[in-house]
Design an enzyme around this catalytic site. Structure first.
Site, PDB file in Angstrom:
ATOM      1  N   TYR A 135       0.816  -1.214   0.000  1.00 20.97           N
ATOM      2  CA  TYR A 135       0.000   0.000   0.000  1.00 20.97           C
ATOM      3  C   TYR A 135       0.853   1.268   0.000  1.00 20.97           C
ATOM      4  CZ  TYR A 135      -4.820  -1.607   0.727  1.00 20.97           C
ATOM      5  OH  TYR A 135      -6.073  -2.132   0.570  1.00 20.97           O
ATOM      6  N   ASP A 222      -3.697 -18.020   0.927  1.00 19.98           N
ATOM      7  CA  ASP A 222      -4.713 -18.712   0.110  1.00 19.98           C
ATOM      8  C   ASP A 222      -5.465 -19.738   0.957  1.00 19.98           C
ATOM      9  OD1 ASP A 222      -2.286 -20.097   0.251  1.00 19.98           O
ATOM     10  OD2 ASP A 222      -2.351 -20.844  -1.815  1.00 19.98           O
ATOM     11  N   ASP A 246      -6.734  -6.464   4.110  1.00 20.19           N
ATOM     12  CA  ASP A 246      -7.825  -5.795   3.396  1.00 20.19           C
ATOM     13  C   ASP A 246      -8.768  -6.838   2.806  1.00 20.19           C
ATOM     14  OD1 ASP A 246      -9.257  -3.706   2.026  1.00 20.19           O
ATOM     15  OD2 ASP A 246      -8.180  -4.272   0.196  1.00 20.19           O
ATOM     16  N   ASP A 250     -12.746  -8.294   4.380  1.00 15.59           N
ATOM     17  CA  ASP A 250     -13.998  -8.253   3.615  1.00 15.59           C
ATOM     18  C   ASP A 250     -14.634  -9.640   3.588  1.00 15.59           C
ATOM     19  OD1 ASP A 250     -13.837  -5.536   2.901  1.00 15.59           O
ATOM     20  OD2 ASP A 250     -14.594  -5.959   0.882  1.00 15.59           O
TER      21      ASP A 250
HETATM   22  C1  IPM Z   1     -10.557  -0.610   3.704  1.00 16.40           C
HETATM   23  C2  IPM Z   1     -10.753  -0.020   2.327  1.00 16.40           C
HETATM   24  C3  IPM Z   1      -9.566   0.884   2.011  1.00 16.40           C
HETATM   25  C4  IPM Z   1      -8.339   0.009   1.983  1.00 16.40           C
HETATM   26  C5  IPM Z   1      -9.680   1.701   0.712  1.00 16.40           C
HETATM   27  C6  IPM Z   1     -10.924   2.566   0.709  1.00 16.40           C
HETATM   28  C7  IPM Z   1      -8.467   2.549   0.469  1.00 16.40           C
HETATM   29  O1  IPM Z   1     -10.944  -1.018   1.402  1.00 16.40           O
HETATM   30  O2  IPM Z   1     -10.451   0.158   4.685  1.00 16.40           O
HETATM   31  O3  IPM Z   1     -10.523  -1.828   3.822  1.00 16.40           O
HETATM   32  O4  IPM Z   1      -8.018  -0.609   0.966  1.00 16.40           O
HETATM   33  O5  IPM Z   1      -7.654  -0.061   3.015  1.00 16.40           O
HETATM   34 MG    MG Z   2     -11.110  -2.979   2.224  1.00 15.60          MG
END
Ligand code: IPM
Ligand code: MG
Length: 362
Positions: A135, A222, A246, A250
């Site tokens: 990042y 993975d 990240d 999710d």
């Molecule tokens: C998160 C989001 C952010 C990230 C984006 C909006 C930059 O996806 O906080 O998980 O990738 O960290």
């Molecule tokens: Mg994210």
């Protein structure tokens, strides 16, 4: 105590308004100041993270953040895109430790796309390193390739990197968090392919020597992605780098029924923190009054606990959210047959009401 309130874009303004309402209902002595961030700040000031917003955030004990981003800004130069606001806040405030708990409320077992027995009773904590990795690694950019499969062709590149102190401090955070939970840490890497993550694994193993009471397991990313949906309850604390964290967070959100339920805390070494829902700005449903404000409300609870030293008030918010879910109210993302569909504002109002009730009861 001062809280910087940064609603941002899309559903950010709607959900943050509900969290602010909940905070106000607690009747605690703190000051809240609101500022623009993301696309909203770009429209008003020509920059997604204006100097004044950054200054306010840096001078506050905590930042309550909504979400940033909208497809309409995708064509802007990268430094002007809304996402740069949250990345800039993380970088400038040194928010290296990101806590993303995934808890499955008993009432929401049916809202997940996974089988109830896989997720019932789930309580895991993803700790994502937030200021390093690919990042932020330099150099990055576009250039003409001098080697590789197509010399002379246009190419793009990023740099994945971690320094030893960066890995050490997030490892300490993970082991200490595990001590307060079920004493197990899963460190997620890609040591079988990447130099950066072989180093990650080595350093985490070294730090582990100081925590003999905590179990450490290593897992390739993975495999971790698979185990998260196969047997998520086997995890306790998961610690990983910025990009893997990240993606996996999710994925983990679906274990809770909806990404609309997932709060997060991002802390620096001084316990100053930024608190935001793990979901994004959802421009497709913005302004419709249907977004789930619970992730933001639960983020406000994390803020009270971690940065403002108000654990009782945090517990009151969490109990109110559990109460509201038990009473059958659902926003559309967690709605199922037999429950009552409500909008963003009604959900916020119900949490406020539940809090006020517990306050008068003493
Ligand atoms: C998160 C989001 C952010 C990230 C984006 C909006 C930059 O996806 O906080 O998980 O990738 O960290
Ligand atoms: Mg994210």
């Amino acid at each position: 105590m001062k809280i910087a309130v940064l609603p941002g874009d899309g559903i950010g303004t709607e959900i943050v308004a509900e969290a602010v309402k909940v905070l106000e209902a607690l009747d605690l002595a703190f000051e809240m100041e609101t500022a623009l961030v993301g696309g909203a700040a770009y429209e008003a000031h020509g920059h997604p993270l204006p100097e004044s917003t950054l200054k306010l955030a840096m001078a506050s004990d905590a930042v309550l953040f909504g979400a940033v981003g909208d497809w309409k800004y995708d064509k802007l130069d990268r430094p002007l895109r809304p996402e740069q606001a949250i990345l800039g806040l993380r970088k400038h405030m040194g928010l290296f430790a990101n806590f993303r708990p995934a808890i499955c409320y008993p009432e929401l077992v049916g809202a997940s796309s996974l089988k109830p027995e896989v997720i019932a009773g789930l309580d895991i904590l993803i700790i994502r390193e937030l200021t390093g990795d690919i990042y932020f690694g330099q150099p990055r950019g576009r250039r003409t390739a001098v080697d590789g499969h197509f010399p002379g062709a246009e190419e793009a590149f990023d740099t994945m990197r971690y320094s030893k102190p960066e890995i050490e401090r997030i490892a300490h955070v993970a082991f200490q968090a595990a001590r307060k939970r079920n004493k197990k840490v899963t460190s997620v890497d890609k040591a079988n392919v990447l130099e950066t993550f072989q180093f990650w694994k080595d350093v985490v193993t070294e730090v582990h020597a100081q925590y003999p009471d905590v179990e450490l397991e290593h897992m390739y990313v993975d495999n971790a992605a698979m185990q998260l949906v196969r047997a998520p309850k086997k995890f306790d604390v998961v610690v990983t780098g910025n990009m893997f964290g990240d993606i996996l967070s999710d994925e983990a959100s679906m274990l809770t029924g909806s990404i609309g339920m997932l709060p997060s805390a991002s802390l620096n070494t001084r316990n100053q923190g930024l608190y935001e829902p793990s979901h994004g700005s959802a421009p497709d449903i913005a302004g419709k009054g249907i977004a789930n404000p619970l992730a933001t409300i639960l983020s406000a609870a994390m803020m009270l606990r971690f940065s403002l030293n108000q654990a009782d008030a945090a517990a009151r918010i969490e109990a109110a959210v559990a109460h509201v879910l038990a009473s059958g109210l659902r926003t559309v993302d967690i709605w199922s047959e037999g429950t009552t569909k409500v909008g963003t504002r009604e959900m916020g109002d119900a949490v406020v009401k539940a809090i006020t009730k517990t306050i008068t009861k003493g």
